[in-house]
Design a protein around this motif. Structure first.
Motif, PDB file in Angstrom:
ATOM      1  N   ASP A 117       0.815  -1.201   0.000  1.00 49.41           N
ATOM      2  CA  ASP A 117       0.000   0.000   0.000  1.00 49.41           C
ATOM      3  C   ASP A 117       0.857   1.263   0.000  1.00 49.41           C
ATOM      4  O   ASP A 117       0.503   2.250  -0.648  1.00 49.41           O
ATOM      5  CB  ASP A 117      -0.961   0.000   1.182  1.00 49.41           C
ATOM      6  CG  ASP A 117      -0.272  -0.131   2.517  1.00 49.41           C
ATOM      7  OD1 ASP A 117       0.870  -0.621   2.548  1.00 49.41           O
ATOM      8  OD2 ASP A 117      -0.880   0.249   3.542  1.00 49.41           O
ATOM      9  N   ARG A 118       2.002   1.220   0.668  1.00 58.36           N
ATOM     10  CA  ARG A 118       2.902   2.377   0.641  1.00 58.36           C
ATOM     11  C   ARG A 118       3.518   2.551  -0.742  1.00 58.36           C
ATOM     12  O   ARG A 118       3.667   3.670  -1.227  1.00 58.36           O
ATOM     13  CB  ARG A 118       4.002   2.220   1.681  1.00 58.36           C
ATOM     14  CG  ARG A 118       3.478   2.306   3.088  1.00 58.36           C
ATOM     15  CD  ARG A 118       4.578   2.191   4.089  1.00 58.36           C
ATOM     16  NE  ARG A 118       4.026   2.161   5.443  1.00 58.36           N
ATOM     17  CZ  ARG A 118       4.739   2.057   6.518  1.00 58.36           C
ATOM     18  NH1 ARG A 118       6.049   1.965   6.433  1.00 58.36           N
ATOM     19  NH2 ARG A 118       4.163   2.037   7.697  1.00 58.36           N
ATOM     20  N   LEU A 119       3.880   1.439  -1.380  1.00 59.59           N
ATOM     21  CA  LEU A 119       4.424   1.517  -2.734  1.00 59.59           C
ATOM     22  C   LEU A 119       3.369   2.043  -3.709  1.00 59.59           C
ATOM     23  O   LEU A 119       3.670   2.847  -4.592  1.00 59.59           O
ATOM     24  CB  LEU A 119       4.922   0.142  -3.182  1.00 59.59           C
ATOM     25  CG  LEU A 119       6.105  -0.430  -2.402  1.00 59.59           C
ATOM     26  CD1 LEU A 119       6.385  -1.860  -2.838  1.00 59.59           C
ATOM     27  CD2 LEU A 119       7.329   0.432  -2.614  1.00 59.59           C
ATOM     28  N   PHE A 120       2.125   1.590  -3.535  1.00 61.50           N
ATOM     29  CA  PHE A 120       1.035   2.055  -4.396  1.00 61.50           C
ATOM     30  C   PHE A 120       0.804   3.551  -4.199  1.00 61.50           C
ATOM     31  O   PHE A 120       0.611   4.291  -5.173  1.00 61.50           O
ATOM     32  CB  PHE A 120      -0.240   1.269  -4.093  1.00 61.50           C
ATOM     33  CG  PHE A 120      -1.408   1.676  -4.920  1.00 61.50           C
ATOM     34  CD1 PHE A 120      -1.475   1.321  -6.252  1.00 61.50           C
ATOM     35  CD2 PHE A 120      -2.443   2.407  -4.363  1.00 61.50           C
ATOM     36  CE1 PHE A 120      -2.558   1.702  -7.028  1.00 61.50           C
ATOM     37  CE2 PHE A 120      -3.518   2.780  -5.121  1.00 61.50           C
ATOM     38  CZ  PHE A 120      -3.584   2.431  -6.458  1.00 61.50           C
ATOM     39  N   THR A 121       0.832   4.010  -2.953  1.00 58.63           N
ATOM     40  CA  THR A 121       0.632   5.427  -2.664  1.00 58.63           C
ATOM     41  C   THR A 121       1.759   6.260  -3.267  1.00 58.63           C
ATOM     42  O   THR A 121       1.506   7.300  -3.884  1.00 58.63           O
ATOM     43  CB  THR A 121       0.563   5.654  -1.149  1.00 58.63           C
ATOM     44  OG1 THR A 121      -0.492   4.855  -0.618  1.00 58.63           O
ATOM     45  CG2 THR A 121       0.319   7.108  -0.819  1.00 58.63           C
ATOM     46  N   ALA A 122       2.995   5.822  -3.100  1.00 62.09           N
ATOM     47  CA  ALA A 122       4.135   6.553  -3.664  1.00 62.09           C
ATOM     48  C   ALA A 122       4.049   6.577  -5.187  1.00 62.09           C
ATOM     49  O   ALA A 122       4.317   7.614  -5.813  1.00 62.09           O
ATOM     50  CB  ALA A 122       5.439   5.925  -3.210  1.00 62.09           C
ATOM     51  N   GLY A 123       3.673   5.467  -5.792  1.00 61.51           N
ATOM     52  CA  GLY A 123       3.525   5.421  -7.245  1.00 61.51           C
ATOM     53  C   GLY A 123       2.426   6.343  -7.740  1.00 61.51           C
ATOM     54  O   GLY A 123       2.572   7.007  -8.770  1.00 61.51           O
ATOM     55  N   THR A 124       1.329   6.403  -7.005  1.00 63.05           N
ATOM     56  CA  THR A 124       0.227   7.290  -7.380  1.00 63.05           C
ATOM     57  C   THR A 124       0.638   8.750  -7.296  1.00 63.05           C
ATOM     58  O   THR A 124       0.299   9.558  -8.166  1.00 63.05           O
ATOM     59  CB  THR A 124      -0.980   7.029  -6.460  1.00 63.05           C
ATOM     60  OG1 THR A 124      -1.327   5.650  -6.526  1.00 63.05           O
ATOM     61  CG2 THR A 124      -2.170   7.859  -6.863  1.00 63.05           C
ATOM     62  N   VAL A 125       1.395   9.096  -6.264  1.00 60.00           N
ATOM     63  CA  VAL A 125       1.876  10.478  -6.123  1.00 60.00           C
ATOM     64  C   VAL A 125       2.809  10.835  -7.272  1.00 60.00           C
ATOM     65  O   VAL A 125       2.707  11.916  -7.862  1.00 60.00           O
ATOM     66  CB  VAL A 125       2.553  10.676  -4.754  1.00 60.00           C
ATOM     67  CG1 VAL A 125       3.303  11.989  -4.692  1.00 60.00           C
ATOM     68  CG2 VAL A 125       1.535  10.593  -3.643  1.00 60.00           C
ATOM     69  N   VAL A 126       3.706   9.927  -7.619  1.00 61.10           N
ATOM     70  CA  VAL A 126       4.648  10.186  -8.717  1.00 61.10           C
ATOM     71  C   VAL A 126       3.901  10.348 -10.039  1.00 61.10           C
ATOM     72  O   VAL A 126       4.183  11.267 -10.813  1.00 61.10           O
ATOM     73  CB  VAL A 126       5.704   9.063  -8.791  1.00 61.10           C
ATOM     74  CG1 VAL A 126       6.514   9.151 -10.072  1.00 61.10           C
ATOM     75  CG2 VAL A 126       6.616   9.130  -7.585  1.00 61.10           C
ATOM     76  N   VAL A 127       2.936   9.487 -10.294  1.00 61.85           N
ATOM     77  CA  VAL A 127       2.157   9.592 -11.537  1.00 61.85           C
ATOM     78  C   VAL A 127       1.375  10.899 -11.570  1.00 61.85           C
ATOM     79  O   VAL A 127       1.290  11.563 -12.612  1.00 61.85           O
ATOM     80  CB  VAL A 127       1.229   8.367 -11.693  1.00 61.85           C
ATOM     81  CG1 VAL A 127       0.220   8.575 -12.802  1.00 61.85           C
ATOM     82  CG2 VAL A 127       2.051   7.121 -11.950  1.00 61.85           C
ATOM     83  N   GLY A 128       0.815  11.301 -10.440  1.00 57.44           N
ATOM     84  CA  GLY A 128       0.097  12.572 -10.380  1.00 57.44           C
ATOM     85  C   GLY A 128       0.998  13.762 -10.647  1.00 57.44           C
ATOM     86  O   GLY A 128       0.609  14.698 -11.354  1.00 57.44           O
ATOM     87  N   LEU A 129       2.198  13.744 -10.075  1.00 56.18           N
ATOM     88  CA  LEU A 129       3.143  14.831 -10.322  1.00 56.18           C
ATOM     89  C   LEU A 129       3.575  14.883 -11.783  1.00 56.18           C
ATOM     90  O   LEU A 129       3.691  15.969 -12.372  1.00 56.18           O
ATOM     91  CB  LEU A 129       4.361  14.690  -9.414  1.00 56.18           C
ATOM     92  CG  LEU A 129       4.121  14.991  -7.936  1.00 56.18           C
ATOM     93  CD1 LEU A 129       5.345  14.600  -7.126  1.00 56.18           C
ATOM     94  CD2 LEU A 129       3.772  16.447  -7.732  1.00 56.18           C
ATOM     95  N   LEU A 130       3.811  13.720 -12.367  1.00 59.39           N
ATOM     96  CA  LEU A 130       4.188  13.688 -13.787  1.00 59.39           C
ATOM     97  C   LEU A 130       3.047  14.179 -14.674  1.00 59.39           C
ATOM     98  O   LEU A 130       3.277  14.910 -15.646  1.00 59.39           O
ATOM     99  CB  LEU A 130       4.603  12.270 -14.185  1.00 59.39           C
ATOM    100  CG  LEU A 130       5.940  11.787 -13.623  1.00 59.39           C
ATOM    101  CD1 LEU A 130       6.157  10.314 -13.956  1.00 59.39           C
ATOM    102  CD2 LEU A 130       7.080  12.631 -14.164  1.00 59.39           C
TER     103      LEU A 130
END
Length: 45
Positions: free
Chosen positions: A20-33
């Motif tokens: 879940d932490r990896l998913f959250t970090a990935g979602t934040v990165v995709v949102g920033l991109l």
């Protein structure tokens, strides 16, 4: 070979516990991109 199997099992356990932490970090990165892409697309004519 046993050391490799033990380390693989421990790595998969860590990923399973923290997915879940990896998913959250990935979602934040995709949102920033996506924000950076839209920002440059709207500014550039």
């Amino acid at each position: 070979m046993q050391a490799v199997m033990k380390s693989y099992k421990s790595l998969s356990l860590l990923v399973w516990l923290n997915w879940d932490r990896l998913f959250t970090a990935g979602t934040v990165v995709v949102g920033l991109l996506a924000g950076a892409f839209l920002g440059t697309a709207l500014i550039a004519p």
